[in-house]
Design a protein around this motif. Sequence first.
Motif, mmCIF file in Angstrom:
data_model
loop_
_atom_site.group_PDB
_atom_site.id
_atom_site.type_symbol
_atom_site.label_atom_id
_atom_site.label_comp_id
_atom_site.label_asym_id
_atom_site.label_seq_id
_atom_site.Cartn_x
_atom_site.Cartn_y
_atom_site.Cartn_z
ATOM 1 N N MET A 149 0.812 -1.192 0.091
ATOM 2 C CA MET A 149 -0.009 -0.039 0.014
ATOM 3 C C MET A 149 0.994 1.174 -0.090
ATOM 4 N N SER A 150 0.638 2.182 -0.839
ATOM 5 C CA SER A 150 1.224 3.458 -0.989
ATOM 6 C C SER A 150 1.235 4.480 0.283
ATOM 7 N N LYS A 151 1.827 5.275 0.620
ATOM 8 C CA LYS A 151 1.990 6.059 1.673
ATOM 9 C C LYS A 151 0.595 6.902 1.577
ATOM 10 N N GLU A 152 0.209 7.392 0.460
ATOM 11 C CA GLU A 152 -0.741 7.967 0.253
ATOM 12 C C GLU A 152 -2.145 7.242 0.516
ATOM 13 N N ALA A 153 -2.091 6.070 -0.012
ATOM 14 C CA ALA A 153 -3.279 5.232 0.383
ATOM 15 C C ALA A 153 -3.379 5.026 1.857
ATOM 16 N N THR A 154 -2.125 4.802 2.562
ATOM 17 C CA THR A 154 -2.251 4.543 3.919
ATOM 18 C C THR A 154 -2.733 5.732 4.792
ATOM 19 N N ILE A 155 -2.257 7.066 4.355
ATOM 20 C CA ILE A 155 -3.045 8.190 4.993
ATOM 21 C C ILE A 155 -4.415 8.135 4.783
ATOM 22 N N GLN A 156 -4.820 8.070 3.572
ATOM 23 C CA GLN A 156 -6.150 8.162 3.122
ATOM 24 C C GLN A 156 -7.197 6.895 4.090
ATOM 25 N N SER A 157 -6.484 5.635 4.034
ATOM 26 C CA SER A 157 -7.295 5.065 4.799
ATOM 27 C C SER A 157 -7.305 5.264 6.264
ATOM 28 N N ALA A 158 -6.276 5.851 6.872
ATOM 29 C CA ALA A 158 -6.306 6.173 8.105
ATOM 30 C C ALA A 158 -7.161 7.478 8.462
ATOM 31 N N ARG A 159 -7.127 8.172 7.562
ATOM 32 C CA ARG A 159 -8.096 9.299 7.619
ATOM 33 C C ARG A 159 -9.425 8.891 7.641
ATOM 34 N N GLN A 160 -9.967 8.051 6.538
ATOM 35 C CA GLN A 160 -11.356 7.446 6.539
ATOM 36 C C GLN A 160 -11.525 6.642 7.955
ATOM 37 N N VAL A 161 -10.839 5.810 8.268
ATOM 38 C CA VAL A 161 -11.147 5.146 9.771
ATOM 39 C C VAL A 161 -11.443 6.372 10.636
ATOM 40 N N GLU A 162 -10.777 7.350 10.654
ATOM 41 C CA GLU A 162 -10.611 8.493 12.016
ATOM 42 C C GLU A 162 -12.074 9.014 11.700
ATOM 43 N N LEU A 163 -12.405 9.316 10.361
ATOM 44 C CA LEU A 163 -13.693 10.039 10.032
ATOM 45 C C LEU A 163 -14.902 9.374 10.445
ATOM 46 N N LEU A 164 -14.728 7.969 9.897
ATOM 47 C CA LEU A 164 -15.604 7.201 10.210
ATOM 48 C C LEU A 164 -16.181 7.079 11.714
ATOM 49 N N GLU A 165 -15.185 6.807 12.659
ATOM 50 C CA GLU A 165 -15.240 6.840 13.873
ATOM 51 C C GLU A 165 -15.990 7.973 14.535
#
Length: 209
Positions: free
Chosen positions: A1-17
């Motif tokens: 997974m690219s760094k950009e995708a990792t950041i996007q995924s982490a942000r998605q989890v954060e916003l979902l919570e």
Amino acid sequence: MSKEATIQSARQVELLEAAYQYALAHGLADLSLRPLASAIGSSPRVLMFLFGNKDGLVKALLARARTDELTVLDQLAQADQPIGLAPAVEQIWAWLATEEHRPLLRLWAEAYARSLVEPDGAWAGFARATVNDWLDVLAACQPQPERDSEDGATRRTLALAVLRGALLDLLATDDERRAGAAVHHQLALLRVVVTDIGAVPTGRHGSCT
């Protein structure tokens, strides 16, 4: 997974919570992206990018709520031996009746009802899935001979109907004493085990063996 995708995924989890906590407080019926985004420190554009559209976000929120529900239910199914249907119902009701769980349960009730009247939308399949989730866990709490019998299926369906009805009553009236008394009254029916020599009652805290 690219760094950009990792950041996007982490942000998605954060916003979902964050969105999940917002939904617990405000419900989903009148959910609007703009006030939601403002409340959780985001923007409608970011939410659309991460979740596709409002329906995509609602589906993610329902999946998040279902995760909390299954975490509780799965604890019952992890015992070395089946604990029995009546003890399982007692433990589930104790959790359902705890006041701190009301926001999650109100969200569950809202999603359950919406999935019945909007079967093709973001809510599609939620009611059926949650019924199957609960029945699967109740089945796992039954000893195998009971679990695999037609009577066993009827007994766990009765157990689920009692729990669901009492929960809706509790959410509507906040009368825990009355709803709880009804649940424990019906538990007497679940403490009867059909054996080769007839029906005999089990102890209050014994497993259905």
